[in-house]
Structure formats: C-alpha cells, structure tokens
Design an enzyme around this catalytic site. Structure first.
Site, PDB file in Angstrom:
ATOM      1  N   ARG A 266       0.848  -1.187   0.000  1.00 41.16           N
ATOM      2  CA  ARG A 266       0.000   0.000   0.000  1.00 41.16           C
ATOM      3  C   ARG A 266       0.883   1.236   0.000  1.00 41.16           C
ATOM      4  NH1 ARG A 266      -3.106  -2.510  -1.972  1.00 41.16           N
ATOM      5  NH2 ARG A 266      -5.224  -3.087  -1.405  1.00 41.16           N
ATOM      6  N   GLU A 295      -2.430   8.098  -6.312  1.00 42.79           N
ATOM      7  CA  GLU A 295      -2.593   7.322  -7.533  1.00 42.79           C
ATOM      8  C   GLU A 295      -3.741   7.886  -8.361  1.00 42.79           C
ATOM      9  OE1 GLU A 295      -2.998   3.193  -6.487  1.00 42.79           O
ATOM     10  OE2 GLU A 295      -1.002   3.068  -5.608  1.00 42.79           O
ATOM     11  N   HIS A 315       0.611   0.303  -9.889  1.00 45.81           N
ATOM     12  CA  HIS A 315      -0.292  -0.530  -9.084  1.00 45.81           C
ATOM     13  C   HIS A 315      -0.786  -1.720  -9.915  1.00 45.81           C
ATOM     14  CE1 HIS A 315      -3.227  -0.374  -5.450  1.00 45.81           C
ATOM     15  NE2 HIS A 315      -3.011  -1.624  -5.823  1.00 45.81           N
TER      16      HIS A 315
END
Length: 441
Positions: A266, A295, A315
């Site tokens: 994370r 993000e 990601h």
C-alpha cells in the site's frame, strides 16, 4: 435530522431493509462502481440480479438510480468510499472489493450504516509475489537501467564500459531480505527469495509462533531489528492508522546504509518525501514501488519526480488475466451469497462483521420457479451471457444509469501521519485482515 437517518425511511441507523426478491419482486440492482466490463460477473448474477456498470472515479459520477436502488456494489481500488460517500447509497447492503485490500472503504462507517464489506483475500497472491521478486531482482541486477542505457544509445563494449553502466549490480546469494508482514503474499515472497539464495528475516507481531520453523525463516521481535539487519526490505502489510508512513525519515535512518526498499502493498506505508531524500543522499541505494501515496502515479509531480535509482509501476503487481478473472468470479459469488442468503452469516469474506449493527435475513430465491415477466425482466429472456438492448441503444441493464447524453455504441465490453515516528523496538499494529487477507491489490 442528519442524512444518515434519512437513508432507510425511518429505520434505525444501521438497519437497512432486506432485498426484496422472488416471483413478485423485480430483480435487485447490483452495480460495478469503477469499471465497465461486467462480462465475467453477468453469468454468475444474471438470474438473481440486474447488473450495471458506472465507470466512475467518485460518487459524484454515479447516477442517481444506482445511489437510490443498488443493493450490491462491486469495486476495484480506483474509487474511495468515505462515510459521506456511503450515506449517498439509499439501499446498499453489501460492497465487495474486487481484490484483497480495502483501505479505500470506511468499513466501520459501512458497518454502522448496515452495509457489509467483503474482499477477495486470496486474490493475486502469486502475481504479487512474482512482481515483488521481479522488483528485487531489478534492483540487484540493474536490468531496468541497463536496458534504459541501451535505449538511450549508450555504447557498451569494453569491460570498462560494462563496469560503468552496470555499476551497483550486486550478488544476491547471502544477502538478507527483510519482510514486513508474513501473510499470504509475504510467505510466497519468502519461499521465492530463499530459492534465490536470500537469508530471510520477517517481522510480524500478530502472527502465531511456529511459522518461522515451518518455513525455515528467521523471526525478529521488533521493526528496528529487521531494518538494521536487512540488505533489502519489502513491505507486505495492509494500511491503517497505526502504520501510515511506516517507512519515514526516522525508520529510514534505522535501515542499513545502502539498503534496497520494495513496496507492492500500500502506498501510504511509505513517506515518499523521506524516501526521495534518502535516495538522493544514497542512504537507500535503490527502491521499487508498485503503489504510491497518490494514484494514479506520475513522475511529473510529487516528491519522487527527481529521485534517482527508482523503479515505479502503476499498481499492477496484482494483475494477470487469470487472477483478474478469478477475483471477479469470487466477488460475484459473494454478491450472490448476500442476495440469496443472510448477511453476514452467508458471506465468506466479510471484513466488517464486528461493525455491523444488524444482520437481516433475505428470503432465498429459486430462479427455476420465477417467471421472467415477474422477475424484473421487462424484456424477454435471452441466452446466457446476452444482455438485451433498450430502444435507446443502451443495454437495458444500464438504461437510466448511464446519463442519456453519454453515447454508448457498444454493449457491456468483453490517515493522517502520527505526530511522532515509531521509537526503537516499538511494534507497529497492522490491520486485522492484512495481506493474509492482502492489494495488493
């Protein structure tokens, strides 16, 4: 009267009406919030629910029909649901996160509002572990930078030129890898790392004793010990208010001089400003991040834009075609269990069961005895997997959900940083369901 009290038309807070299903009721509405491909979910849900997509990045982009009528929601990691967002949904009973991590959902508020939150905890374990090792190997063998040098036209022929362009490449065997969080992904990374010749340490204060002997690993009792003894540190824990910015200016200084850092868990676990400074000063020799504080990530802005010896990916460590299909199927099955069973008893992976203030039994439904015209079907039945198209050209499943002004020429396509840093020896409390339930996805 607050908006939360208006949600259920007089019902107490946390108690939501059951989903009405069966021969005399229309099929309940289930919405994919932040995507538009429902082809995997449709075959699993089509006989018990109407499935629609929103393709939204915030609740402001979700149509009023979904906010008013949807009883189930599917979502990825690209949308965030705060309490304010959750209160906009008038009939929602279950949210399923297509993936393992759920830090983008306020699960306590969801429970207070009578909304179950579920995840797919075994999702993408192999993919995330493989991606982690890929990043580690890249840092040690400098493959990315060697490729980049050739792309930029660097001539590499002599031994001296090879030494220059491959400067920093290191042998793996005998190095020490420190794993923070030994859940499903952490264990998979440990087994892979041992095969490459790493000595593997791990820190996980909430894991029961004995796993280290079974896997042939060395356990340390404090975060400080792990950072001090590791040549490379990799993060595999969930994000919560206790471990936000776990890697910060203070903990970076506890790491070995010239260590590597990898994060596929994370983004909020790493203070990117502190990391950028450590990379520039050489305290950290190199870093690889698949997740970021903000993000979607861009090199054009933020503290990492000028950081050297840094690999970033968007990601995507969790992704493979096989994993994507598997997690979507399991998420759809969880929605189906909610519609045809009892919340939370029928759910396989409810992460906020302790926060739910009430569990409502929903009558089960036998699709075989439901007449199409009485089961929410305003159109005739079609073969499995086919969605009928309304006169407007919009698939009937999404008519009234996608604004009429939006042209659709196709159907459904195939925490605040704590004021003080952890002190030496301090344990850092992970969330109850980390990556054994992780995010990495």
């Amino acid at each position: 009267m607050g908006s939360s009290h208006l949600l259920n038309k007089g019902l107490p807070l946390g108690v939501r009406p059951p989903i009405m299903n069966g021969p005399m009721h229309p099929r309940p509405l289930v919405a994919l919030l932040d995507g538009r491909d429902c082809t995997v979910e449709m075959p699993i849900l089509k006989d018990v629910a109407t499935v629609a997509f929103c393709d939204a990045q915030s609740t402001q982009e979700i149509h009023e029909k979904v906010l008013n009528e949807a009883v189930g929601a599917l979502m990825y990691h690209t949308i965030t649901l705060t309490r304010e967002d959750l209160e906009k949904f008038k009939a929602l009973r279950i949210i399923v996160r297509i993936g393992s991590g759920f830090d983008n959902i306020d699960i306590k508020s969801a429970g207070d509002l009578g909304i179950a939150v579920c995840n797919v905890p075994a999702a993408s374990v192999e993919e995330t572990a493989d991606s982690t090792l890929c990043h580690i190997l890249n840092l040690y063998r400098r493959t990315t930078w060697l490729h980049q040098a050739l792309r930029e036209g660097t001539r590499v022929q002599s031994v001296e030129q090879i030494r220059e362009v491959a400067s920093g490449a290191a042998r793996i065997r005998g190095e020490t890898l420190g794993i923070i969080g030994l859940g499903r992904v952490g264990q998979a990374v440990a087994l892979r790392a041992k095969a490459f010749g790493f000595n593997v340490l791990f820190y996980d204060p909430y894991l029961s004793d004995g796993i280290e002997r079974a896997l042939g690993l060395q356990r340390v009792s404090t975060l400080q010990d792990l950072l001090f003894h590791s040549d490379c540190v990799t993060l595999h824990c969930g994000l919560n208010e206790h471990n936000h910015h776990l890697i910060n200016d203070f903990t970076v200084k506890q790491m070995r001089q010239g260590a590597f850092l990898v994060n596929t868990a994370r983004g909020g676990l790493v203070d990117e400003k502190a990391l950028a400074q450590a990379l520039k000063e050489g305290r950290i020799r190199g870093a690889a991040l698949d997740v970021h504080e903000s993000e979607p990530f861009s090199f054009s802005q933020g503290p990492l834009k000028d950081a050297p010896n840094l690999i970033c990916t968007p990601h995507a460590a969790w992704y493979s075609e096989q994993a994507s299909i598997e997690m979507r199927e399991e998420a759809a099955r969880e929605i189906r269990r909610a519609i045809t069973g009892r919340i939370p008893d029928s759910l396989k992976n409810c992460v906020n069961k302790d926060h739910l203030t009430a569990a409502t039994h929903w009558a089960s439904m036998d699709p075989a005895v439901v007449h199409p015209e009485l089961n929410g079907a305003a159109y005739s039945r079609y073969p499995p997997g086919v969605v009928s198209v309304a006169p407007t050209g919009i698939p009937a499943a999404v008519e009234g959900i996608v604004p009429s002004a939006m042209s659709l020429s196709h159907g459904l396509p195939p925490v605040a940083h704590p004021p003080h840093a952890p002190s030496p020896g301090q344990t850092v409390k992970p969330e109850a369901d980390r990556d054994h339930t992780s995010d990495q996805l």
